[in-house]
Each structure stands twice: as structure tokens, then as C-alpha cells.
Design a protein around this motif. Structure first.
Motif, mmCIF file in Angstrom:
data_model
loop_
_atom_site.group_PDB
_atom_site.id
_atom_site.type_symbol
_atom_site.label_atom_id
_atom_site.label_comp_id
_atom_site.label_asym_id
_atom_site.label_seq_id
_atom_site.Cartn_x
_atom_site.Cartn_y
_atom_site.Cartn_z
ATOM 1 N N ILE B 79 0.831 -1.190 -0.179
ATOM 2 C CA ILE B 79 -0.034 -0.036 -0.035
ATOM 3 C C ILE B 79 0.937 1.186 -0.150
ATOM 4 C CG2 ILE B 79 -1.719 1.252 1.420
ATOM 5 C CD1 ILE B 79 -2.658 -1.191 2.401
ATOM 6 N N TYR B 80 0.498 2.239 -0.716
ATOM 7 C CA TYR B 80 1.315 3.222 -0.753
ATOM 8 C C TYR B 80 0.590 4.679 -0.345
ATOM 9 C CZ TYR B 80 4.515 0.670 -3.979
ATOM 10 O OH TYR B 80 5.128 -0.265 -4.358
ATOM 11 N N LEU B 81 1.227 5.632 0.310
ATOM 12 C CA LEU B 81 0.694 6.967 0.647
ATOM 13 C C LEU B 81 1.335 7.837 -0.282
ATOM 14 C CD1 LEU B 81 -1.215 8.291 2.762
ATOM 15 C CD2 LEU B 81 1.051 9.114 3.610
ATOM 16 N N VAL B 82 0.525 8.804 -1.041
ATOM 17 C CA VAL B 82 0.771 9.875 -1.501
ATOM 18 C C VAL B 82 0.320 11.135 -1.150
ATOM 19 C CG1 VAL B 82 1.052 10.848 -4.099
ATOM 20 C CG2 VAL B 82 1.085 8.452 -3.706
ATOM 21 N N CYS B 83 1.209 12.098 -0.666
ATOM 22 C CA CYS B 83 0.939 13.345 -0.016
ATOM 23 C C CYS B 83 0.682 14.201 -1.583
ATOM 24 C CB CYS B 83 1.856 13.859 0.755
ATOM 25 S SG CYS B 83 1.511 15.741 1.087
ATOM 26 N N ASN B 84 -0.558 15.054 -1.867
ATOM 27 C CA ASN B 84 -0.623 15.632 -2.718
ATOM 28 C C ASN B 84 -0.174 16.963 -2.639
ATOM 29 O OD1 ASN B 84 -1.434 17.223 -4.999
ATOM 30 N ND2 ASN B 84 -3.443 16.200 -5.302
ATOM 31 N N ALA B 85 0.911 17.451 -2.850
ATOM 32 C CA ALA B 85 1.447 18.915 -2.525
ATOM 33 C C ALA B 85 1.491 19.563 -3.930
ATOM 34 C CB ALA B 85 2.660 18.845 -1.902
ATOM 35 N N ASP B 86 0.613 19.169 -4.787
ATOM 36 C CA ASP B 86 0.809 19.983 -6.401
ATOM 37 C C ASP B 86 0.084 21.207 -6.349
ATOM 38 O OD1 ASP B 86 2.004 19.392 -9.190
ATOM 39 O OD2 ASP B 86 -0.177 19.794 -9.414
ATOM 40 N N GLU B 87 -0.296 21.765 -5.244
ATOM 41 C CA GLU B 87 -1.232 22.888 -5.317
ATOM 42 C C GLU B 87 -1.196 23.835 -6.593
ATOM 43 O OE1 GLU B 87 -0.070 25.868 -2.234
ATOM 44 O OE2 GLU B 87 -2.081 25.151 -1.672
ATOM 45 N N SER B 88 -2.052 23.659 -7.495
ATOM 46 C CA SER B 88 -1.937 24.477 -8.539
ATOM 47 C C SER B 88 -3.272 25.065 -8.991
ATOM 48 C CB SER B 88 -1.289 23.969 -9.673
ATOM 49 O OG SER B 88 -1.396 22.404 -9.757
ATOM 50 N N GLU B 89 -4.080 24.896 -8.118
ATOM 51 C CA GLU B 89 -5.601 25.489 -8.557
ATOM 52 C C GLU B 89 -5.281 26.898 -8.402
ATOM 53 O OE1 GLU B 89 -8.500 23.633 -8.893
ATOM 54 O OE2 GLU B 89 -9.791 25.552 -8.772
ATOM 55 N N PRO B 90 -5.679 27.802 -9.354
ATOM 56 C CA PRO B 90 -5.824 29.456 -9.277
ATOM 57 C C PRO B 90 -6.498 29.666 -7.999
ATOM 58 C CG PRO B 90 -6.229 28.539 -11.478
ATOM 59 C CD PRO B 90 -6.304 27.356 -10.664
ATOM 60 N N GLY B 91 -5.748 30.502 -7.326
ATOM 61 C CA GLY B 91 -6.394 31.219 -6.115
ATOM 62 C C GLY B 91 -6.194 30.570 -4.941
ATOM 63 N N ILE B 333 -16.840 24.496 -2.044
ATOM 64 C CA ILE B 333 -15.779 25.128 -1.522
ATOM 65 C C ILE B 333 -14.420 24.819 -2.036
ATOM 66 C CG2 ILE B 333 -16.754 25.858 0.970
ATOM 67 C CD1 ILE B 333 -14.863 23.418 1.944
ATOM 68 N N GLY B 334 -14.273 23.669 -2.833
ATOM 69 C CA GLY B 334 -13.128 23.254 -3.300
ATOM 70 C C GLY B 334 -11.845 23.363 -2.519
ATOM 71 N N SER B 335 -10.939 24.180 -2.965
ATOM 72 C CA SER B 335 -9.777 24.248 -2.151
ATOM 73 C C SER B 335 -9.547 25.177 -1.305
ATOM 74 C CB SER B 335 -8.541 24.154 -3.057
ATOM 75 O OG SER B 335 -8.744 25.181 -4.036
ATOM 76 N N CYS B 336 -10.920 26.064 -1.077
ATOM 77 C CA CYS B 336 -10.995 27.187 -0.357
ATOM 78 C C CYS B 336 -10.207 28.523 -0.813
ATOM 79 C CB CYS B 336 -10.708 26.917 1.295
ATOM 80 S SG CYS B 336 -11.694 25.574 1.962
ATOM 81 N N GLY B 337 -9.979 28.467 -1.942
ATOM 82 C CA GLY B 337 -9.473 29.739 -2.587
ATOM 83 C C GLY B 337 -10.466 30.748 -3.070
ATOM 84 N N ILE B 338 -10.478 31.623 -2.168
ATOM 85 C CA ILE B 338 -11.490 32.747 -2.471
ATOM 86 C C ILE B 338 -10.919 34.087 -3.358
ATOM 87 C CG2 ILE B 338 -13.355 34.444 -1.604
ATOM 88 C CD1 ILE B 338 -13.759 32.864 0.804
ATOM 89 N N ILE B 339 -11.598 33.975 -4.657
ATOM 90 C CA ILE B 339 -11.282 34.875 -5.562
ATOM 91 C C ILE B 339 -12.332 36.117 -5.648
ATOM 92 C CG2 ILE B 339 -10.544 35.550 -7.794
ATOM 93 C CD1 ILE B 339 -9.835 32.472 -8.017
ATOM 94 N N VAL B 340 -11.740 37.201 -5.062
ATOM 95 C CA VAL B 340 -12.701 38.458 -4.847
ATOM 96 C C VAL B 340 -12.775 39.398 -6.153
ATOM 97 C CG1 VAL B 340 -13.782 40.270 -3.396
ATOM 98 C CG2 VAL B 340 -12.511 38.191 -2.387
ATOM 99 N N MET B 341 -13.800 39.646 -6.630
ATOM 100 C CA MET B 341 -13.844 40.617 -7.885
ATOM 101 C C MET B 341 -14.702 41.869 -7.447
ATOM 102 S SD MET B 341 -14.279 38.001 -10.814
ATOM 103 C CE MET B 341 -13.635 36.621 -10.568
ATOM 104 N N ASP B 342 -14.387 42.979 -7.756
ATOM 105 C CA ASP B 342 -15.072 44.055 -7.443
ATOM 106 C C ASP B 342 -15.720 44.806 -8.718
ATOM 107 O OD1 ASP B 342 -13.501 45.814 -8.661
ATOM 108 O OD2 ASP B 342 -12.349 46.566 -6.498
ATOM 109 N N ASN B 343 -16.508 45.997 -8.369
ATOM 110 C CA ASN B 343 -17.110 46.517 -9.639
ATOM 111 C C ASN B 343 -16.415 46.862 -10.898
ATOM 112 O OD1 ASN B 343 -16.307 48.303 -7.796
ATOM 113 N ND2 ASN B 343 -17.610 49.958 -8.349
ATOM 114 N N THR B 344 -14.777 46.927 -10.557
ATOM 115 C CA THR B 344 -14.154 47.332 -11.694
ATOM 116 C C THR B 344 -13.670 46.143 -12.577
ATOM 117 O OG1 THR B 344 -11.930 47.006 -10.351
ATOM 118 C CG2 THR B 344 -12.879 49.125 -10.478
#
Ligand SMILES: Cc1cc2nc3c(=O)[nH]c(=O)nc-3n(C[C@H](O)[C@H](O)[C@H](O)COP(=O)(O)O)c2cc1C
Ligand code: SF4
Ligand code: SF4
Ligand code: FES
Lengths: 555, 454
Positions: B79-91, B333-344
Motif C-alpha cells: 500500500i502506498y501513501l501519496v501526499c498531494n502537494a501539487d497545489e496549482s488551483e488558481p487562487g 468550497i473546493g480548495s477554499c481559495g476565495i477569489i474576490v472581484m469588485d465593480n471594476t
């Protein structure tokens, strides 16, 4: 397990299908078409084209008790999967429900085709695959007809030569990965691979890879589109003009099932035919070009006596006269059909002749090119021409000529000079040469009888598995040639006094079935061939090694 | 509810006089949980994990205990354990800080998890661009090995396990668990079809494999210490624990905030902790969980059932910060990366940016995603360049619909959701842009494109 059945409901009807099948094959087995690109029955499932999407449901179970749920009317409650599933990668199970004809599935297929066509160059008018291209067929059947795409198409390399025999066009590729999987799984070495990512993905070849495999051209048959085409067939003929004849490859005793594609008496290409017991869906590259042997310039086109052309019938008469003189030796070969061998044996008995044969042995590749490079050596054993594996040359025949035991050699196809007969021995005997091709001895033979090639006649061969398989006439023989059976039965009827009037291969097999026990069922041979009883030849030392669907008998 | 942080996983991040060395970690009681864990029976540990109801923090939110339970232990394969540290989701950049500042917490988590599932070997698959992170991890593992926390006979027990660190191939699909496994075994990072390639059964080298996110693994020692029961009571019972919210975009104080689930609302996070919008601007939209999740309009209202089953109306800013509530609002919530956009922010440009990302990152294996991402990207780019047609709006939606749910991996869906939600929630803006550009014509197109980023 093999014959186990499960009940599967496809589009509202219940069917019994083989357990262990995938949904795609199960649907196919009951005549429901599921379109597919990347799936290949003989390769691992990739599941990437998404053309075969279907909706699947399984009987619902109560979460707590695990019992099957029933509807009010007693029929089982079905829990449908929320997303469509790939038919090629899903195994059937008892009471599974499959829907392939809904509006939703229709839209799935339509969208996959639309996606595939976005960047497809649509060069069907100049593509060799046109007419047998899956993309073309499905676009016609399941496509939406017009494109909503107004952007520019991707540009990828076209006209890349692979291994000197395949023309690769990445722009036509639909990224099904069949070619990659074939090389990896069957050849055992990677030749093709994808490079780049996303829509820019390109099918490419490993640089400097030694792709000298004798099986590479199978990727051309496997490629669902025209991304891989055969150089030798490129721009030669539109596929829909070609006539297809089922045949057997004569390259070796593997007995690969093939299709011969011809038009107006000319063979354009040879491709494999599926036989799961023999060659699956593959064939050798060398076997595809075997018909080049019989090009017109190599053919013996007219009967000759003492090197001067003469009428075919007259030559046959003269032949008969010489045979009647006695002291005959017959040289047979293992390219002859079983039917011809059977007549040959009777001919030998009728004129008291001894039969000589030689073996043609090469390297065994452990797949579909076997050590015995003749297609019908087993047939010679079955018909009684041989009782032990023949030697490599005709030294024995030479000795018999030297000893004055042989005055006439009736030679079929073999080149006596290349295989050990010396010039003075050839001079000492009357040589009657019968064959389709000119060779070293046809020039000096006393009588030459032009015969037909295996593409010009019907017959059957027995391969290394002792499976008898039928080959059919693909092209018309040139005029002034004898069908081997006709020639032999003419000689026989004169020598034996039996009446044996120009029989067909089938007639001969019916005759054979009466006298040869192992052949008793082999009158009508099914398309996939018929395994024969080989127990009496268990002690023969055949040269083939273990290979695909063949294991050497243990002694 | 007052917005406050509960720092558990992030307890050391940014702390005074903290560094990544093992001495610091040991001085804070580090590795004590590991040395206790290797003396406990494995069944008990796995049962604790199941009781804890910990959801994976990598994006899919799959219960971790369940994942471990599905591991095929009967096959006889390692059995193998893999730690997923490939964090590449934008935000998203929550794992990065852990790797850079607290690598020993990850290593302890990996070793505890490896022991619990009896892994023969552990791997860390780290995003290729985290070059320093790679060095820090290698260094930390060496330190830990010297102290007998990694390698042979861990903490004097008879359990041995090595950690191998592999640098990613620099591509987003490498983070998808089956794509990661393909990449780890030396192939192109092509995600695999499930069935048959469920990692728990046919994972790395066709052996049973558990793939877990960095943050998930950091929770493992905590749960083993406090017990599954106690953990499951922390925050919202459907999604217990804390989440590390990575807030980026147009707010006063972007950054990472670890908050107990359900302890505060989206509005509280953005106004109280992040300081609200930039001066003189208004919030317009947020993407709650890394770019792949469906976008929310700031003025949107949802009707959701609360705990007592009563239907109530909530505004976007009232959504409590936990997986369950966002799910009820039609996103995740996916990976909890909140991307905030304003009126501009021009929503079309924003989508064009995202679409370009997906077109670039699609692995190209399956048809709908390969061609769909490219198509959508070209359409949005064209609209931005001033050549939009009104029918493009419906076309975009239709292309996204044709991808959704028909691909091998979730990237296809993650690429379709932004378009689907963006186009339907900001439809008017698309039409307006297209009409305006049509009116101004050629020169405007040139002007328009001279400053464009993509
Ligand atoms: C396109 C795509 C990218 C992903 N990228 C990551 C990633 O960078 N890091 C991560 O931990 N999980 C990522 N995931 C989620 C993983 O597939 C997987 O669900 C996760 O590693 C499981 O760990 P968990 O159970 O601890 O959350 C990604 C998923 C998809 C579909
Ligand atoms: S070249 Fe042909 S067989 Fe190979 S991936 Fe492309 S379409 Fe498939
Ligand atoms: S959905 Fe996209 S990324 Fe995932 S396997 Fe298919 S093409 Fe690759
Ligand atoms: S045939 Fe099933 S996905 Fe391609």
C-alpha cells in the motif's frame, strides 16, 4: 465463466449477454450499435474519446438492509447514474439497465463529434481513409451536419514519414491512442506518443526510435481516421472501388487470416481479418506485400516445351506421355492446398513415384511469423505426402537421379537448383516444371506448365495449430494457365483411369473426407477455420516455437 | 458571530521566532503524537479517522476515513501513501506556507497516516515550481530521519517507512489524483478511468494507494491526539474542523485565514478579517473555492434549509463558511481559495483569463475537455478583442454544457463550471460588451487590445 450469461436491459428490452463483457460488446452482441473510436477489442481500454457514452442504471438497494428495492408493480427499482458512462469501460452485471437511444445520448454523441471536427482538416477528398473512416461514418450518422466553429483551426505537422512505410498526419489524428497502445502492448516497444497538451496535443514518433518492427502497419488498420496511412497504398485507389476477398496469408505456417483488396485483376493491398483463435486482428508487414512475388514480370505466362512456347493442352499431353515412361519422382511443396496435395498423393501412387519435399525454415518471431515459412506443411502430413519433417534440400533426389532410379522429375514450384540439385543431375533427368513463377530451372526444363497463384484459386491450408482454413480466389488468373487441381485431375484421370472431371476444391474435400479420418468434417470450412485432430502427428518435430495462440507440443 | 481565526494547522505559520528546523518543531511538542501513534493498533486509528468525518482538503471533500477504508488490503500488494502537494488551483496557496514554514508538521502527518494504513512507502508529489519547497522538504526529511521519525524502525517500533519527494511536471492535471499517479510512475500525467483505476485499488504501480492533500495529512496527528469523536464536534458536524481560506483578489487584506467551519460567514470574512473592498469600490462577485468552482454574484440570494429544516433566504455574504452551506448554494468550497472581484472587474475578461488557463492545462486526453476548453477560450478571447457575436453567449453555454460530466477527470467539469455560471449570472454584461464593441468598431478594437493582458 465463458458461457455464463447475465440479463441486461438495453433500451427497454431484456437480453441475455455474456457475463464479463463490457457494455459496448454486450450491445453489439445483440445488434445495438454503440459508436466508438478509442475502444479496440484487442487493446486495453483507454476510455478517452467519449463517443460511447450511454446511460447506465443498476437495481437499487435499500441502504440499511441491502435488499433490492421494488416498484409498486413489483419490477425492480433502478438507480440511474447521474452522469453518462463509457460503454467500453463498463462491465455488464445482472439486471443492469442501459440506454443508448435517448435524446440525451444523442446529444452526447453529437457533441463529441462536433468537438472532434473542430480542428479536423476535413481533407476527405485527398485522404486514403475516406470510405472506411470512422469519423466520416459517424459524422454522417450521428453528427449535427454543420459547424458552429468560426475560429481558426489548429495547425499540426502533416506528411511525416514513419519507419519508411507509414505516412503520419497529426492534424487528422483524433487522439484515440490506439497506435500508442498497440505498439506498447503488442510490439512491446513505444513508437508513437503524444506531445504537447490540450487541443495542441500531437501524435508524434519518438525521435530516432528503432521502429523496425514487422508489425507496425497494424496501426494503419487500427487508426480510426486517416492520420496513419500506408505509404505503399497512398493515393493508389479509393477504397470503395476495391473488391474484398477473404483469404489466408501464405507467408508462414501461422495462417494469418487476411482480406485481399483488388480491382480489375490487380491486388492493391492486403489487410488482416479478425480471427480470435489465430491472429486476433493483426498481421505482419511482410505478409502485406507477399503479392509482389507474383507481379507480371516474374510470371510464367505460357506453356513451353524445350523452351519454345506451345499450346497448354499439348504441353499437358506431352507431360502425360513422359510420366507414363515411369521412373518418376514428384517434387511437391507446402504452398499447395490440401486439395492439391490429396490429388498429388494419388498421382504419385498412380505412377509409382516417390514424393520429395523440402522445408523452408526461417527465424520464428514468437508472434505471427513462424519458423516454417510455408503455409501448409501440416497439410502434407495429413494427406500422407510426408511422415517426417522434410530436409532442407534435395540431396536425396540428387542421389536417386545419380543411381538411375529417377528419370523424370515432376516439379511443382520449388527451385531445384537453389536447393541442392547439381547441373549434371538436372541434365540427367527429364524436368517437368509446373509453377506460377519463372525460376532457375524453368528456363532449362523440358516442359513448363504455367499454374496459378494462391490469389487466383480456391483451396485450404492447414496452419501450425492444425487448423484448416479456406482461401478464396481474389483475382482472375491470366489466360493460358492451369488451375493446379485441373492439371492434376487431368493427369490422374488418364493415369488412374478414374473419371475425375475438373472438380472444385469443395469436391476434392468431399472426396478427402471419405478417405482421411482427420478430415472427415472438413468439407465445409467455416470462415474462422476448423481445428483438426492432430494426435497422430504428436511425434513430428515441427520447428515452430511458442507464439501467439500456439504452443509447441511437449514431447 | 464574530469573525475570528482558530489557528490549528496554521499555528506556527508566521509565528514569532519560528523557523522550519526540527529543533523548533520538537520544542513545540512536535513528533510526540507520532511516537504515541506507532504504539497504537492500526484498526483503532482507522476507526478514529472514520469517526472524525474529516473531509479531504484537496478539493473534492471526500471523507478521509472512508478513503482509507476502501484501500484494498487483501490484494497482498504493498500500500502506498501519496501526499498531494501539487497545489496549482488558481487562487489557492495554503499548502505552500505549510511546506515552507512547517514541513515537519507535514512529515509527522505523513508518518502517522502511513502507519495507520500500513503503507510500504510514502511519496510527496510537490508542485514543480516550488523549488525551494522541495529543498526544504528534503532537508526536513533528512533531519527527521536522523532523529528516527522517518526510515527504519520509526520511534523504536517495528514499523519502517521512507518518504520520497518527487517534483511535479509543472501542470495543473498533475494535481488530479490519478493524473498524479500516472506522472509519479513516469508517464504523462494522464488521468485514468475509474473504474478500474480507483487509487484505493489500482493506484500507483497498480497497487492500492491513498492520495491525500497536505492539509488533510496535517489533520491526521491532531485527530489521533484528540480522538475522532472530539474532532467531529468541532464546527459544523457535516464538515468538522477548520478551513484555511486563501483570499485573493480585490480586498484590502488578502491572505490566508484559518477559520472553524461555520464559525463565521463569507461577509464577515471579507469585511472583518480582510478589511472589505478597496476604497471606493463595491464587491461584485466571488469564486469560493479556487477558480474551478461556480461563481457567486455578491447580490445573489439563495433559499436554503437550515438546521431545523426551516427554509430561509440568505444573501451571498450570509453564507456560513463550511462545505455544506456552499453546496446548498449551488457551488462548492473546493480548495477554499476565495477569489474576490469588485465593480471594476470586467467579467468577460475574467472568464477569458480562466478559460485560457484551462485550455492550456487540459491534458488533451478526452475529447470534450481537450476541444471544449480550447473552443471556449477562443470564443471569450474573441469577444474581448472586439469580435463578439450575440450568439456567442448561447454558444459558450452550450459548449460548457457539452463538456460537463462527460470527461475522464474533474478538470473537464472544473473548466465548464466557471463558464456556465459566469455566462448565466452575468449574461447582460456579455451582451452589453458585444453590442458596445460592435458600435465602436475598428479603432476601438485596436485600442481595446493594446492594453490587454491575454
Ligand atoms: C484538475 C484537478 C486538480 C487538482 N489539483 C489538486 C491539487 O493541486 N492539490 C490537491 O491536494 N488536490 C488536487 N485535486 C484533488 C485531488 O484529485 C484529490 O481529490 C485530492 O488530492 C485528494 O486528497 P484529499 O482527500 O486529502 O482532499 C485536484 C483535482 C482535480 C480534478
Ligand atoms: S494516429 Fe490514429 S490511431 Fe494514433 S492516436 Fe491518432 S487517430 Fe488514434
Ligand atoms: S477531463 Fe481534461 S484533463 Fe481530465 S482527462 Fe480529460 S482531457 Fe485530461
Ligand atoms: S470508445 Fe469508449 S471512450 Fe472511446
Amino acid at each position: 465463466m465463458e458461457n455464463e450469461k447475465v440479463t441486461v436491459n438495453i433500451n427497454g428490452c431484456n437480453y441475455e449477454v455474456g457475463a464479463g463483457l463490457n457494455v459496448l460488446e454486450a450491445c453489439r452482441s445483440v445488434g445495438v450499435e454503440v459508436p466508438f473510436f478509442c475502444y479496440h477489442p484487442k487493446l486495453k481500454v483507454a476510455g478517452s474519446c467519449r463517443m460511447c457514452l450511454v446511460t447506465i442504471g443498476t437495481p437499487a438497494r435499500d441502504r440499511a438492509t441491502g435488499e433490492l428495492l421494488k416498484k409498486e408493480d413489483g419490477s425492480p427499482e433502478i438507480s440511474w447514474m447521474p452522469k453518462p458512462a463509457i460503454a467500453c469501460g463498463t462491465k455488464v452485471s445482472q439486471n443492469m439497465h442501459v440506454v443508448t437511444d435517448s435524446e440525451f445520448i444523442k446529444s452526447c454523441r453529437e457533441s463529441v463529434l462536433e468537438f472532434l471536427l473542430l480542428n479536423h482538416p476535413l481533407d476527405c477528398p485527398i485522404c486514403d481513409k475516406a470510405g472506411e473512416c470512422k469519423l466520416q461514418e459517424y459524422a454522417n450518422t450521428f453528427g449535427r451536419g454543420e459547424s458552429r466553429y468560426i475560429e481558426n483551426k489548429n495547425v499540426k505537422p502533416k506528411k511525416v514519414m514513419v519507419a519508411g512505410k507509414i505516412m503520419m498526419d497529426s492534424q487528422r489524428c483524433i487522439e484515440c491512442s490506439r497506435c500508442i497502445r498497440f505498439c506498447r502492448e503488442f510490439i512491446g516497444r513505444s513508437t508513437f506518443s503524444f506531445t504537447k497538451r490540450g487541443s495542441k496535443t500531437e501524435i508524434s514518433v519518438y525521435p530516432n526510435s528503432d521502429n523496425d518492427s514487422n508489425y507496425l502497419l497494424n496501426v494503419v488498420d487500427g487508426c480510426p481516421v486517416g492520420a496513419l496511412t500506408e505509404k505503399a497504398f497512398r493515393f493508389k485507389m479509393r477504397t470503395w472501388f476495391l473488391k474484398v476477398t477473404d483469404s489466408i496469408c501464405g507467408e508462414s505456417s501461422a495462417g494469418i487470416n487476411v482480406r485481399v483488396w483488388s480491382r480489375n485483376g490487380k491486388i492493391y493491398r492486403i489487410t488482416p481479418r479478425r480471427n480470435d483463435a489465430v491472429n486476433d486482428m493483426w498481421m505482419t508487414d511482410s505478409g502485406r506485400y507477399i503479392h509482389y512475388r507474383f507481379e507480371a514480370k516474374n510470371r510464367m505466362s505460357v506453356a513451353r516445351i524445350d523452351s519454345s512456347p506451345c499450346d497448354l493442352g499439348y504441353a499437358a499431353e506431352r507431360c502425360l506421355e513422359i510420366l507414363k515412361l515411369g521412373k518418376v519422382a514428384i517434387v511437391a511443396n507446402a504452398w499447395q492446398s490440401v486439395e492439391e496435395m490429396f490429388l498429388m498423393k494419388r498421382l504419385a501412387d498412380a505412377c509409382g513415384a516417390k514424393i520429395y519435399m523440402i522445408s523452408h525454415v526461417g527465424a520464428d518471431d514468437g508472434k505471427l511469423l513462424s519458423a516454417d515459412r510455408t503455409p501448409n506443411m501440416r497439410g502434407a502430413f495429413l494427406t500422407g505426402l510426408l511422415d517426417s519433417y522434410p530436409p532442407k534440400d534435395f540431396k536425396g533426389l540428387g542421389a536417386a537421379i545419380d543411381a538411375g532410379e529417377v528419370g523424370t522429375v515432376l516439379c511443382f514450384r520449388e527451385d531445384l537448383k537453389d536447393f541442392g540439385l547439381e547441373q549434371k543431375q538436372l541434365k540427367a533427368a527429364n524436368i517437368i516444371y509446373c509453377g506460377a513463377l519463372e525460376n532457375n530451372i524453368s528456363a532449362s526444363a523440358k516442359i513448363c506448365i504455367p499454374l496459378r497463384t494462391e490469389f487466383e484459386k480456391n483451396g485450404s491450408w492447414v496452419n501450425r495449430q492444425f487448423r484448416i482454413q479456406k482461401f478464396n480466389m481474389a483475382v482472375q488468373a491470366p489466360e493460358n494457365t492451369f488451375a493446379d487441381i485441373d492439371f492434376l485431375s487431368f493427369l490422374l484421370s488418364e493415369l488412374e483411369g478414374s473419371h475425375f472431371d475438373a472438380p472444385s476444391a469443395e469436391d476434392v474435400r468431399a472426396e478427402m473426407a471419405k478417405s482421411i479420418v482427420a478430415m472427415k468434417d472438413a468439407v465445409h470450412i467455416p470462415a474462422s477455420g476448423l481445428p483438426l485432430d492432430s494426435s497422430q502427428f504428436a511425434s513430428v518435430d515441427f520447428p515452430e516455437e511458442d507464439a501467439m495462440h500456439y504452443s509447441r507440443q511437449k514431447k | 458571530m464574530a469573525a475570528k481565526e482558530t489557528r490549528i494547522i496554521y499555528r506556527h505559520i508566521g509565528a514569532d521566532a519560528w523557523n522550519a528546523s526540527i529543533d523548533k518543531y520538537l520544542s513545540d511538542g512536535g513528533y510526540s503524537i507520532l511516537s504515541e501513534t506507532v504504539r497504537r493498533p492500526r484498526e483503532e486509528l482507522c476507526a478514529e479517522m472514520e469517526k472524525s468525518k474529516l473531509r479531504g482538503r484537496g478539493g473534492a471533500g471526500f471523507p478521509c476515513g472512508m478513503k482509507w477504508k476502501f484501500l484494498d488490503r487483501k490484494s497482498g500488494k504493498p500500500i502506498y501513501l501519496v501526499c498531494n502537494a501539487d497545489e496549482s488551483e488558481p487562487g489557492t496557496c495554503k499548502d505552500r506556507l505549510l511546506i515552507y514554514q512547517d514541513p515537519h508538521q507535514i512529515i509527522e502527518g505523513i508518518m502517522c497516516a502511513s502507519y495507520a494504513i500500513n503503507a510500504a512507502q510514502a511519496f510527496i508529489y510537490i508542485r514543480g515550481e516550488y523549488i525551494n519547497g522541495y529543498r526544504i522538504l528534503m532537508n526536513a526529511i533528512e533531519e527527521a530521519r536522523k532523529k528516527n521519525f522517518v526510515g527504519k524502525n520509526i520511534c523504536g517500533s517495528d514499523y519502517s517507512c521512507e518518504i520520497t519527494v518527487t517534483r511535479g511536471a509543472g501542470c495543473y492535471v498533475c494535481g488530479e489524483e490519478t493524473g498524479l499517479l500516472s506522472s509519479l510512475s513516469g508517464d504523462r500525467a494522464y488521468p485514468r478511468i475509474k473504474p478500474p483505476y480507483f487509487p484505493a485499488v489500482m493506484g500507483l504501480y497498480d497497487c492500492p494507494t491513498a492520495v491525500n492533500n497536505v492539509e488533510t495529512l496535517c489533520w491526521v496527528p491532531q485527530i489521533f491526539k484528540m480522538g475522532g469523536e472530539a474532532f467531529s464536534k468541532m464546527g459544523n458536524p457535516l464538515d468538522p474542523g477548520t478551513h484555511i481560506w486563501g483570499v485573493s483578489g480585490l480586498v484590502q487584506k488578502p491572505g490566508r485565514y484559518e477559520i472553524e467551519t461555520g464559525a463565521c460567514t463569507l461577509g464577515e470574512l471579507l469585511y472583518d478579517l480582510c478589511g472589505g473592498p478597496l476604497a471606493g469600490r463595491r464587491f461584485k462577485a466571488v469564486i469560493p473555492g479556487g477558480s474551478s468552482m461556480k461563481i457567486l454574484r455578491w447580490d445573489e440570494k439563495f433559499s436554503i434549509k437550515d438546521k431545523d429544516g426551516a427554509q430561509k433566504e440568505v444573501r451571498t455574504e450570509d453564507i456560513p463558511l463550511d462545505a455544506d452551506s456552499f453546496m446548498k448554494c449551488g457551488t462548492a468550497i473546493g480548495s477554499c481559495g476565495i477569489i474576490v472581484m469588485d465593480n471594476t472587474v470586467d467579467m468577460v475578461e475574467a472568464l477569458a483569463n480562466l478559460n485560457q488557463f484551462y485550455a492550456h492545462e487540459s491534458c488533451g486526453q478526452c475529447t470534450p475537455c481537450r476541444e471544449g476548453t480550447m473552443w471556449m477560450s477562443r470564443i471569450t478571447k474573441r469577444i474581448c478583442e472586439g469580435w463578439g457575436r450575440e450568439e456567442d453567449v448561447a454558444l459558450l453555454k452550450s459548449v460548457a454544457d457539452n463538456m460537463c460530466g462527460r470527461t475522464i477527470c474533474a478538470l473537464g467539469e472544473g473548466a465548464a463550471w466557471p463558464t456556465q455560471s459566469n455566462v448565466s449570472k452575468f449574461k447582460e454584461e456579455y451582451y452589453e460588451k458585444i453590442r458596445r464593441q460592435k458600435k465602436v468598431g475598428g479603432q476601438a478594437r485596436l485600442d481595446n487590445n493594446s492594453y490587454r493582458l491575454i
